[in-house]
Design a protein around this motif. Structure first.
Motif, PDB file in Angstrom:
ATOM      1  N   THR A  98       0.935  -1.216   0.096  1.00 45.35           N
ATOM      2  CA  THR A  98      -0.099   0.122   0.360  1.00 45.35           C
ATOM      3  C   THR A  98       0.747   1.196  -0.055  1.00 45.35           C
ATOM      4  OG1 THR A  98      -0.148  -0.012   2.406  1.00 45.35           O
ATOM      5  CG2 THR A  98      -1.785  -1.275   1.265  1.00 45.35           C
ATOM      6  N   ILE A  99       2.004   1.148  -0.504  1.00 41.22           N
ATOM      7  CA  ILE A  99       2.807   2.347  -0.564  1.00 41.22           C
ATOM      8  C   ILE A  99       2.301   3.509  -1.315  1.00 41.22           C
ATOM      9  CG2 ILE A  99       5.076   3.213  -1.350  1.00 41.22           C
ATOM     10  CD1 ILE A  99       6.435   0.480  -0.369  1.00 41.22           C
ATOM     11  N   GLU A 100       1.888   3.176  -2.586  1.00 41.07           N
ATOM     12  CA  GLU A 100       1.175   3.988  -3.301  1.00 41.07           C
ATOM     13  C   GLU A 100      -0.262   4.675  -2.686  1.00 41.07           C
ATOM     14  OE1 GLU A 100       2.228   5.538  -6.520  1.00 41.07           O
ATOM     15  OE2 GLU A 100       3.790   4.967  -5.522  1.00 41.07           O
ATOM     16  N   PHE A 101      -0.881   4.028  -1.870  1.00 42.34           N
ATOM     17  CA  PHE A 101      -2.023   4.610  -1.104  1.00 42.34           C
ATOM     18  C   PHE A 101      -1.359   5.472  -0.121  1.00 42.34           C
ATOM     19  CE2 PHE A 101      -5.994   1.895  -1.156  1.00 42.34           C
ATOM     20  CZ  PHE A 101      -6.042   1.573  -2.624  1.00 42.34           C
ATOM     21  N   PHE A 102      -0.189   5.241   0.563  1.00 41.10           N
ATOM     22  CA  PHE A 102       0.391   6.173   1.442  1.00 41.10           C
ATOM     23  C   PHE A 102       0.817   7.431   0.876  1.00 41.10           C
ATOM     24  CE2 PHE A 102       3.666   7.519   4.685  1.00 41.10           C
ATOM     25  CZ  PHE A 102       3.153   7.183   5.656  1.00 41.10           C
ATOM     26  N   ARG A 103       1.381   7.380  -0.440  1.00 41.50           N
ATOM     27  CA  ARG A 103       1.724   8.668  -1.133  1.00 41.50           C
ATOM     28  C   ARG A 103       0.776   9.299  -1.499  1.00 41.50           C
ATOM     29  NH1 ARG A 103       2.819  10.020  -6.350  1.00 41.50           N
ATOM     30  NH2 ARG A 103       2.098   8.138  -7.089  1.00 41.50           N
ATOM     31  N   LEU A 104      -0.346   8.748  -2.232  1.00 44.91           N
ATOM     32  CA  LEU A 104      -1.246   9.422  -2.833  1.00 44.91           C
ATOM     33  C   LEU A 104      -2.480  10.136  -1.886  1.00 44.91           C
ATOM     34  CD1 LEU A 104      -1.819   7.163  -5.830  1.00 44.91           C
ATOM     35  CD2 LEU A 104      -0.771   9.323  -5.807  1.00 44.91           C
ATOM     36  N   PHE A 105      -2.863   9.572  -0.791  1.00 46.83           N
ATOM     37  CA  PHE A 105      -3.789   9.441  -0.040  1.00 46.83           C
ATOM     38  C   PHE A 105      -3.533   9.917   1.480  1.00 46.83           C
ATOM     39  CE2 PHE A 105      -5.485   6.029  -2.869  1.00 46.83           C
ATOM     40  CZ  PHE A 105      -6.327   6.977  -3.480  1.00 46.83           C
ATOM     41  N   VAL A 106      -2.363   9.190   2.040  1.00 43.37           N
ATOM     42  CA  VAL A 106      -2.245   9.701   3.424  1.00 43.37           C
ATOM     43  C   VAL A 106      -1.185  11.028   3.476  1.00 43.37           C
ATOM     44  CG1 VAL A 106      -1.291   8.550   5.585  1.00 43.37           C
ATOM     45  CG2 VAL A 106      -2.283   7.142   3.975  1.00 43.37           C
ATOM     46  N   MET A 107      -0.250  10.975   3.120  1.00 43.76           N
ATOM     47  CA  MET A 107       0.719  12.049   3.351  1.00 43.76           C
ATOM     48  C   MET A 107       0.027  13.567   2.959  1.00 43.76           C
ATOM     49  SD  MET A 107       4.139  10.303   1.634  1.00 43.76           S
ATOM     50  CE  MET A 107       5.354  11.758   1.722  1.00 43.76           C
ATOM     51  N   PRO A 108      -0.571  13.539   1.640  1.00 46.89           N
ATOM     52  CA  PRO A 108      -1.364  14.947   1.626  1.00 46.89           C
ATOM     53  C   PRO A 108      -2.347  15.392   2.902  1.00 46.89           C
ATOM     54  CG  PRO A 108      -1.779  13.710  -0.427  1.00 46.89           C
ATOM     55  CD  PRO A 108      -0.945  12.691   0.698  1.00 46.89           C
ATOM     56  N   LYS A 109      -3.047  14.493   3.290  1.00 48.33           N
ATOM     57  CA  LYS A 109      -4.068  14.396   4.274  1.00 48.33           C
ATOM     58  C   LYS A 109      -3.341  14.730   5.769  1.00 48.33           C
ATOM     59  CE  LYS A 109      -7.856  13.020   1.969  1.00 48.33           C
ATOM     60  NZ  LYS A 109      -7.447  12.422   0.839  1.00 48.33           N
ATOM     61  N   PHE A 110      -2.364  14.438   5.984  1.00 51.17           N
ATOM     62  CA  PHE A 110      -1.832  14.497   7.399  1.00 51.17           C
ATOM     63  C   PHE A 110      -0.622  15.876   7.345  1.00 51.17           C
ATOM     64  CE2 PHE A 110      -3.704  10.569   8.101  1.00 51.17           C
ATOM     65  CZ  PHE A 110      -3.465  10.211   9.297  1.00 51.17           C
ATOM     66  N   ILE A 111       0.288  15.934   6.218  1.00 55.80           N
ATOM     67  CA  ILE A 111       1.134  16.978   6.231  1.00 55.80           C
ATOM     68  C   ILE A 111       0.581  18.296   6.429  1.00 55.80           C
ATOM     69  CG2 ILE A 111       3.205  17.857   5.136  1.00 55.80           C
ATOM     70  CD1 ILE A 111       3.790  15.127   4.472  1.00 55.80           C
ATOM     71  N   GLY A 112       1.038  19.085   7.379  1.00 57.98           N
ATOM     72  CA  GLY A 112       0.367  20.483   7.272  1.00 57.98           C
ATOM     73  C   GLY A 112      -0.527  20.727   8.556  1.00 57.98           C
ATOM     74  N   GLU A 113      -1.185  19.411   8.830  1.00 64.35           N
ATOM     75  CA  GLU A 113      -2.263  19.602   9.522  1.00 64.35           C
ATOM     76  C   GLU A 113      -2.174  19.539  11.265  1.00 64.35           C
ATOM     77  OE1 GLU A 113      -5.434  20.133   8.477  1.00 64.35           O
ATOM     78  OE2 GLU A 113      -4.984  20.162   6.538  1.00 64.35           O
ATOM     79  N   ASP A 114      -2.979  20.004  11.898  1.00 61.74           N
ATOM     80  CA  ASP A 114      -2.691  19.989  13.355  1.00 61.74           C
ATOM     81  C   ASP A 114      -3.217  18.846  13.712  1.00 61.74           C
ATOM     82  OD1 ASP A 114      -3.032  20.244  16.155  1.00 61.74           O
ATOM     83  OD2 ASP A 114      -4.477  21.996  16.261  1.00 61.74           O
ATOM     84  N   MET A 115      -2.397  17.861  14.486  1.00 67.09           N
ATOM     85  CA  MET A 115      -2.619  16.567  14.666  1.00 67.09           C
ATOM     86  C   MET A 115      -3.782  16.337  15.834  1.00 67.09           C
ATOM     87  SD  MET A 115      -0.931  14.642  12.574  1.00 67.09           S
ATOM     88  CE  MET A 115      -1.771  16.039  11.291  1.00 67.09           C
TER      89      MET A 115
END
Length: 420
Positions: A98-115
């Motif tokens: 699921t590396i491509e899922f991580f790149r396409l979906f996860v990283m854009p959703k998380f990075i820059g956000e307030d955790m």
């Protein structure tokens, strides 16, 4: 139909949380029926936990990375905040695929956000990517979410269990699971006997049937031969669980349950294929044996159906397959409200077990022993402390995050997969 035997087993579990009270109320449940019996969306469902109560200042995520170690190729997830605090966990067992899922979906959703808005991030991701939101998608999301919990705990200087509620247990009793289906009974007994002597564990789990096998076994008679051999080898004092991984339909599963009960087995996991939830309920309704399931589930609507229909006695969300710690806390709260038991799925060992221990430490309706993989028992990256069962239990760390320190040398020897 809850029989006397099942009631007795559930009552034994109640001893773990009697008088503890609820950790926190939740309104994350999926739609419920209105007075006319129609299902409606909940009004602005609240997260199961409010992380802003714990962290008054924003925790902005600067980086989210995947790394592969050089020895066995273990994949680690590293989350880094704008303040330079790191959270690290071993990735999902589905990380490679699921590396491509991580790149396409996860990283854009998380990075820059307030955790602190972790639950909302997952909720928004589900709405945006709903066509992909099955176990692979949630696994990619979940491994990031679990790493972020370690980051948040380290940021505020608290153990992850302290972020979830009141700590009810300082140590967690575990069972040994070798997760082998290709072994003969004598091989399994020899292996488990050695590990029981080394760990002091008082519970074990064996695999029965063929995974998703449509009523077949690995070879004729293996399942009963395995149960019989283990019971004879360890005696009546050993707690035995069995896991079918969706091997049976309802009639066959009911017969298998009778066989397991004759050997004093305490719980059966996933008797039927996990999507055949009505079939699973038929088994639960017609046997005295505790029936557990849910490790492959990731939709709150399905969890709600399990609770409303008592499809299982014991719910088993996986911290990664179900999308993270927060969503497992939600399932715990749902199961508690429904009077069901909770036994999260996370077949790891050594330091990898830490997220499971923190979930279990605060769960009022925790059932029985928790899984610890009996093999292999070594991890291919430098960390401390080294964790192994002693007297059949694992301690719950009070150190910040999950309480595991990763040697910085890891990042000089490992290969970064993402970002490239």
């Amino acid at each position: 139909m809850i029989t006397n035997r099942r009631t007795a087993l559930a009552a034994a579990a109640v001893g773990f949380w009697a008088g503890a009270g609820r950790v926190r109320a939740t309104s994350v449940h999926p739609p419920r029926r209105d007075p006319e019996g129609l299902l409606r969306f909940p009004i602005d469902p609240a997260p199961p936990l409010d992380l802003s109560e714990i962290a008054p200042e924003p925790i902005v995520l600067r980086a989210l990375e995947l790394w592969r170690t050089p020895q066995e190729g273990t994949i680690l997830v590293r989350a880094v905040s704008a303040d330079g605090v790191e959270g690290v966990v071993r990735a999902s067992t589905k990380a490679e695929e699921t590396i491509e899922f991580f790149r396409l979906f996860v990283m854009p959703k998380f990075i820059g956000e307030d955790m602190r808005r972790l639950y909302r991030i997952l909720e928004r991701g589900y709405r945006d990517d709903y066509e992909y939101a099955s176990v692979p998608w949630w696994s990619a999301m979940g491994q990031a979410e679990v790493a972020v919990w370690d980051l948040i705990g380290r940021t505020v200087g608290k153990a992850c269990h302290a972020l979830m509620g009141r700590k009810l247990r300082d140590e967690i009793p575990v069972y040994l699971s070798s997760n082998q289906r290709g072994t003969r009974p004598e091989e399994e007994v020899d292996h488990l006997r050695r590990r029981v002597e080394e760990t002091g564990c008082q519970a074990i789990k064996i695999k029965i049937g063929r995974r998703m096998g449509r009523n077949t076994d690995m070879y004729e008679g293996r399942s009963e031969a395995m149960v019989k051999a283990v019971r004879e080898a360890f005696g009546d004092g050993m707690t035995i669980y069995a896991d079918a991984n969706g091997a049976y339909d309802a009639p066959t599963a009911i017969e298998v349950c009778r066989m397991l009960q004759s050997y004093g087995v305490a719980m059966l996991e996933e008797p039927c294929p996990f999507e055949a939830f009505e079939m699973a309920k038929q088994v639960t309704d017609r046997t005295d044996l505790l029936i557990a399931g849910g490790e492959n589930d990731c939709a709150f609507e399905k969890w709600a159906w399990y609770c409303d229909n008592r499809a299982y006695d014991v719910l088993q969300p996986d911290p990664m397959y179900n999308g993270g710690m927060m969503r497992c806390v939600a399932v715990q709260q749902m199961s508690e409200a429904a009077g069901l038991l909770y036994n999260p799925h996370f077949p790891r060992n050594n330091a990898d077990t830490s997220p499971l221990l923190h979930l279990c430490a605060v769960a009022p309706n925790l059932y029985g022993f928790q899984e610890y993989r009996s093999r292999p028992d070594a991890l291919d990256f430098a960390h401390s402390p080294q964790m192994a069962p002693r007297g059949g239990t694992l301690p719950v760390s009070d150190a910040p995050g999950f309480g595991i320190e990763y040697d910085p040398s890891i990042w000089s020897t490992a290969t970064r997969i993402l970002p490239q």
